[in-house]
Design a protein around this motif. Structure first.
Motif, PDB file in Angstrom:
ATOM      1  N   LEU A  21      19.306  47.992 -42.171  1.00 39.86           N
ATOM      2  CA  LEU A  21      18.744  46.675 -42.403  1.00 39.86           C
ATOM      3  C   LEU A  21      19.909  45.738 -42.659  1.00 39.86           C
ATOM      4  O   LEU A  21      20.714  45.966 -43.560  1.00 39.86           O
ATOM      5  CB  LEU A  21      17.796  46.685 -43.603  1.00 39.86           C
ATOM      6  N   GLN A  22      20.030  44.700 -41.852  1.00 38.50           N
ATOM      7  CA  GLN A  22      21.162  43.772 -41.942  1.00 38.50           C
ATOM      8  C   GLN A  22      20.622  42.366 -42.145  1.00 38.50           C
ATOM      9  O   GLN A  22      19.723  41.938 -41.431  1.00 38.50           O
ATOM     10  CB  GLN A  22      21.971  43.832 -40.651  1.00 38.50           C
ATOM     11  N   THR A  23      21.153  41.653 -43.116  1.00 42.74           N
ATOM     12  CA  THR A  23      20.799  40.254 -43.334  1.00 42.74           C
ATOM     13  C   THR A  23      21.928  39.394 -42.787  1.00 42.74           C
ATOM     14  O   THR A  23      23.078  39.539 -43.190  1.00 42.74           O
ATOM     15  CB  THR A  23      20.581  39.958 -44.824  1.00 42.74           C
ATOM     16  N   LEU A  24      21.580  38.509 -41.864  1.00 45.12           N
ATOM     17  CA  LEU A  24      22.574  37.648 -41.222  1.00 45.12           C
ATOM     18  C   LEU A  24      22.426  36.227 -41.751  1.00 45.12           C
ATOM     19  O   LEU A  24      21.359  35.618 -41.632  1.00 45.12           O
ATOM     20  CB  LEU A  24      22.374  37.657 -39.703  1.00 45.12           C
ATOM     21  N   ARG A  25      23.472  35.721 -42.342  1.00 42.99           N
ATOM     22  CA  ARG A  25      23.500  34.336 -42.829  1.00 42.99           C
ATOM     23  C   ARG A  25      24.530  33.581 -41.991  1.00 42.99           C
ATOM     24  O   ARG A  25      25.602  33.250 -42.460  1.00 42.99           O
ATOM     25  CB  ARG A  25      23.867  34.315 -44.302  1.00 42.99           C
ATOM     26  N   LEU A  26      24.171  33.341 -40.752  1.00 49.81           N
ATOM     27  CA  LEU A  26      25.114  32.744 -39.804  1.00 49.81           C
ATOM     28  C   LEU A  26      24.613  31.438 -39.199  1.00 49.81           C
ATOM     29  O   LEU A  26      25.381  30.718 -38.577  1.00 49.81           O
ATOM     30  CB  LEU A  26      25.380  33.727 -38.646  1.00 49.81           C
ATOM     31  N   THR A  27      23.343  31.140 -39.345  1.00 48.33           N
ATOM     32  CA  THR A  27      22.730  30.029 -38.621  1.00 48.33           C
ATOM     33  C   THR A  27      22.933  28.707 -39.347  1.00 48.33           C
ATOM     34  O   THR A  27      22.506  28.551 -40.490  1.00 48.33           O
ATOM     35  CB  THR A  27      21.228  30.293 -38.427  1.00 48.33           C
ATOM     36  N   PRO A  28      23.571  27.751 -38.709  1.00 42.89           N
ATOM     37  CA  PRO A  28      23.761  26.431 -39.327  1.00 42.89           C
ATOM     38  C   PRO A  28      22.481  25.602 -39.257  1.00 42.89           C
ATOM     39  O   PRO A  28      21.592  25.870 -38.449  1.00 42.89           O
ATOM     40  CB  PRO A  28      24.863  25.797 -38.479  1.00 42.89           C
ATOM     41  N   ARG A  29      22.393  24.606 -40.099  1.00 44.80           N
ATOM     42  CA  ARG A  29      21.256  23.687 -40.087  1.00 44.80           C
ATOM     43  C   ARG A  29      21.666  22.368 -39.448  1.00 44.80           C
ATOM     44  O   ARG A  29      22.793  21.912 -39.626  1.00 44.80           O
ATOM     45  CB  ARG A  29      20.782  23.391 -41.505  1.00 44.80           C
ATOM     46  N   SER A  30      20.733  21.759 -38.751  1.00 49.19           N
ATOM     47  CA  SER A  30      20.956  20.396 -38.282  1.00 49.19           C
ATOM     48  C   SER A  30      20.758  19.446 -39.460  1.00 49.19           C
ATOM     49  O   SER A  30      19.965  19.713 -40.357  1.00 49.19           O
ATOM     50  CB  SER A  30      19.970  20.033 -37.169  1.00 49.19           C
ATOM     51  N   SER A  31      21.481  18.355 -39.438  1.00 49.40           N
ATOM     52  CA  SER A  31      21.359  17.342 -40.488  1.00 49.40           C
ATOM     53  C   SER A  31      21.768  16.000 -39.888  1.00 49.40           C
ATOM     54  O   SER A  31      22.061  15.906 -38.697  1.00 49.40           O
ATOM     55  CB  SER A  31      22.254  17.698 -41.673  1.00 49.40           C
ATOM     56  N   GLU A  32      21.828  14.977 -40.726  1.00 50.68           N
ATOM     57  CA  GLU A  32      22.298  13.677 -40.249  1.00 50.68           C
ATOM     58  C   GLU A  32      23.760  13.753 -39.818  1.00 50.68           C
ATOM     59  O   GLU A  32      24.187  13.037 -38.928  1.00 50.68           O
ATOM     60  CB  GLU A  32      22.129  12.621 -41.342  1.00 50.68           C
ATOM     61  N   ALA A  33      24.521  14.648 -40.441  1.00 53.28           N
ATOM     62  CA  ALA A  33      25.950  14.759 -40.160  1.00 53.28           C
ATOM     63  C   ALA A  33      26.259  15.632 -38.952  1.00 53.28           C
ATOM     64  O   ALA A  33      27.332  15.504 -38.362  1.00 53.28           O
ATOM     65  CB  ALA A  33      26.684  15.306 -41.387  1.00 53.28           C
ATOM     66  N   GLN A  34      25.350  16.560 -38.590  1.00 58.58           N
ATOM     67  CA  GLN A  34      25.608  17.441 -37.449  1.00 58.58           C
ATOM     68  C   GLN A  34      24.305  17.810 -36.760  1.00 58.58           C
ATOM     69  O   GLN A  34      23.284  18.011 -37.408  1.00 58.58           O
ATOM     70  CB  GLN A  34      26.353  18.708 -37.880  1.00 58.58           C
ATOM     71  N   GLN A  35      24.365  17.903 -35.468  1.00 63.99           N
ATOM     72  CA  GLN A  35      23.216  18.316 -34.665  1.00 63.99           C
ATOM     73  C   GLN A  35      23.559  19.623 -33.976  1.00 63.99           C
ATOM     74  O   GLN A  35      24.579  19.714 -33.289  1.00 63.99           O
ATOM     75  CB  GLN A  35      22.876  17.254 -33.610  1.00 63.99           C
ATOM     76  N   ILE A  36      22.730  20.630 -34.156  1.00 62.41           N
ATOM     77  CA  ILE A  36      22.927  21.919 -33.507  1.00 62.41           C
ATOM     78  C   ILE A  36      22.227  21.853 -32.156  1.00 62.41           C
ATOM     79  O   ILE A  36      21.002  21.759 -32.082  1.00 62.41           O
ATOM     80  CB  ILE A  36      22.365  23.084 -34.366  1.00 62.41           C
ATOM     81  N   ARG A  37      22.990  21.878 -31.094  1.00 63.44           N
ATOM     82  CA  ARG A  37      22.435  21.765 -29.744  1.00 63.44           C
ATOM     83  C   ARG A  37      21.937  23.096 -29.209  1.00 63.44           C
ATOM     84  O   ARG A  37      20.938  23.167 -28.514  1.00 63.44           O
ATOM     85  CB  ARG A  37      23.476  21.183 -28.793  1.00 63.44           C
ATOM     86  N   ARG A  38      22.654  24.150 -29.530  1.00 63.83           N
ATOM     87  CA  ARG A  38      22.271  25.477 -29.030  1.00 63.83           C
ATOM     88  C   ARG A  38      22.794  26.521 -30.002  1.00 63.83           C
ATOM     89  O   ARG A  38      23.923  26.428 -30.480  1.00 63.83           O
ATOM     90  CB  ARG A  38      22.858  25.687 -27.642  1.00 63.83           C
ATOM     91  N   TRP A  39      21.964  27.535 -30.266  1.00 60.85           N
ATOM     92  CA  TRP A  39      22.346  28.582 -31.202  1.00 60.85           C
ATOM     93  C   TRP A  39      21.619  29.853 -30.823  1.00 60.85           C
ATOM     94  O   TRP A  39      20.421  29.833 -30.560  1.00 60.85           O
ATOM     95  CB  TRP A  39      21.971  28.177 -32.622  1.00 60.85           C
TER      96      TRP A  39
END
Length: 64
Positions: A21-39
């Protein structure tokens, strides 16, 4: 500005692991300062990937 990040984790065991069982904390969040286009998260084993949101809105994935 666009930034590309490639991240890799490799595990090696003496014997094949039966259950992990592996917990991955790698996913960034979109915000006013950054937009995640693809992940995406890819694995080369037969596993399930469950996405959830935890405290403070952080995104985590459970790999099992």
């Amino acid at each position: 500005m666009r930034i590309r990040i490639d991240y890799s984790t490799t595990y090696a065991y003496d014997r094949a692991a039966r259950f992990i069982l592996q917990t991955l904390r790698l996913t960034p969040r979109s915000s006013e300062a950054q937009q995640i286009r693809r992940w995406n998260i890819e694995t080369d084993v037969d596993a399930r990937l469950k996405r959830s949101e935890v405290a403070f809105g952080n995104i985590v994935h459970q790999l099992y």
